[in-house]
Design a protein around this motif. Structure first.
Motif, PDB file in Angstrom:
ATOM      1  N   LYS A 184       0.894  -1.040  -0.097  1.00 20.14           N
ATOM      2  CA  LYS A 184      -0.072  -0.127  -0.041  1.00 20.14           C
ATOM      3  C   LYS A 184       0.930   1.282   0.178  1.00 20.14           C
ATOM      4  N   ASP A 185       1.848   1.382   0.901  1.00 24.19           N
ATOM      5  CA  ASP A 185       2.840   2.274   0.702  1.00 24.19           C
ATOM      6  C   ASP A 185       3.713   2.769  -0.435  1.00 24.19           C
ATOM      7  N   ALA A 186       3.822   1.644  -1.061  1.00 27.18           N
ATOM      8  CA  ALA A 186       4.413   1.479  -2.492  1.00 27.18           C
ATOM      9  C   ALA A 186       3.619   2.275  -3.512  1.00 27.18           C
ATOM     10  N   GLN A 187       2.417   1.676  -3.282  1.00 24.90           N
ATOM     11  CA  GLN A 187       1.497   2.256  -4.368  1.00 24.90           C
ATOM     12  C   GLN A 187       1.323   3.809  -4.195  1.00 24.90           C
ATOM     13  N   ILE A 188       0.962   4.143  -2.896  1.00 22.94           N
ATOM     14  CA  ILE A 188       0.970   5.678  -2.786  1.00 22.94           C
ATOM     15  C   ILE A 188       2.085   6.479  -2.957  1.00 22.94           C
ATOM     16  N   ARG A 189       3.333   5.900  -3.016  1.00 21.96           N
ATOM     17  CA  ARG A 189       4.427   6.815  -3.345  1.00 21.96           C
ATOM     18  C   ARG A 189       4.544   6.940  -4.773  1.00 21.96           C
ATOM     19  N   ARG A 190       4.245   5.703  -5.524  1.00 24.20           N
ATOM     20  CA  ARG A 190       4.060   5.570  -6.942  1.00 24.20           C
ATOM     21  C   ARG A 190       3.121   6.686  -7.643  1.00 24.20           C
ATOM     22  N   GLU A 205       1.896  18.127 -11.096  1.00 28.15           N
ATOM     23  CA  GLU A 205       1.606  18.849  -9.763  1.00 28.15           C
ATOM     24  C   GLU A 205       2.589  19.358  -8.830  1.00 28.15           C
ATOM     25  N   ASP A 206       2.532  20.202  -8.191  1.00 23.71           N
ATOM     26  CA  ASP A 206       3.334  20.556  -7.084  1.00 23.71           C
ATOM     27  C   ASP A 206       3.860  19.756  -6.229  1.00 23.71           C
ATOM     28  N   PRO A 207       5.145  19.541  -6.060  1.00 24.27           N
ATOM     29  CA  PRO A 207       5.571  18.398  -5.107  1.00 24.27           C
ATOM     30  C   PRO A 207       5.284  18.431  -3.593  1.00 24.27           C
ATOM     31  N   LEU A 208       5.074  19.846  -3.207  1.00 22.39           N
ATOM     32  CA  LEU A 208       4.553  20.028  -1.889  1.00 22.39           C
ATOM     33  C   LEU A 208       3.221  19.709  -1.573  1.00 22.39           C
ATOM     34  N   ALA A 209       2.483  20.111  -2.571  1.00 20.95           N
ATOM     35  CA  ALA A 209       1.027  20.050  -2.651  1.00 20.95           C
ATOM     36  C   ALA A 209       0.716  18.424  -2.768  1.00 20.95           C
ATOM     37  N   VAL A 210       1.455  17.728  -3.415  1.00 20.31           N
ATOM     38  CA  VAL A 210       1.304  16.353  -3.507  1.00 20.31           C
ATOM     39  C   VAL A 210       1.694  15.697  -2.115  1.00 20.31           C
ATOM     40  N   THR A 211       2.744  15.992  -1.535  1.00 22.11           N
ATOM     41  CA  THR A 211       2.937  15.554  -0.284  1.00 22.11           C
ATOM     42  C   THR A 211       2.260  15.693   0.728  1.00 22.11           C
ATOM     43  N   ARG A 212       1.437  17.027   0.920  1.00 21.64           N
ATOM     44  CA  ARG A 212       0.384  17.200   1.625  1.00 21.64           C
ATOM     45  C   ARG A 212      -0.718  16.432   1.479  1.00 21.64           C
ATOM     46  N   LEU A 213      -0.902  16.263   0.358  1.00 22.56           N
ATOM     47  CA  LEU A 213      -2.189  15.358  -0.106  1.00 22.56           C
ATOM     48  C   LEU A 213      -1.964  14.031   0.387  1.00 22.56           C
ATOM     49  N   LEU A 214      -0.805  13.352  -0.105  1.00 23.12           N
ATOM     50  CA  LEU A 214      -0.603  11.973   0.257  1.00 23.12           C
ATOM     51  C   LEU A 214      -0.602  11.701   1.832  1.00 23.12           C
ATOM     52  N   ARG A 215      -0.029  12.750   2.789  1.00 22.82           N
ATOM     53  CA  ARG A 215       0.138  12.448   4.011  1.00 22.82           C
ATOM     54  C   ARG A 215      -1.271  12.823   4.648  1.00 22.82           C
TER      55      ARG A 215
END
Length: 83
Positions: free
Chosen positions: A55-61, A71-81
């Motif tokens: 699951k973690d690997a799928q989210i990272r991919r 997409e903005d990397p910071l926005a993606v990080t916030r979204l995924l967390r």
């Protein structure tokens, strides 16, 4: 299955071995039963851990793909967390 329901296995072991003490047969079956239960528990925990890792690997991919699409990397990080 509870160990108490394993008495049939004691009877089967006694029938197969002939001359084995009932107490020794019961102890042997109990040890096999407990070892199997412990192994099953360890296997179940390992399976859960493997699913969590996948699951973690799928989210990272998914995050990597979103960034690759612009997409903005910071926005993606916030979204995924979940922030």
């Amino acid at each position: 299955m509870e160990f108490e329901s394993a008495e049939i296995y004691v009877d089967e072991l006694l029938a197969l071995t002939g001359g084995l003490d009932r107490g020794a047969a019961r102890e042997f079956v109990r040890r096999v039963f407990e070892g199997g239960a412990e192994h099953g528990a360890r296997t179940a925990l390992a399976n859960v851990a493997a699913l969590d890792n996948e699951k973690d690997a799928q989210i990272r991919r998914l995050g990597e793909r979103l960034v690759a699409l612009g997409e903005d990397p910071l926005a993606v990080t916030r979204l995924l967390r979940g922030a």
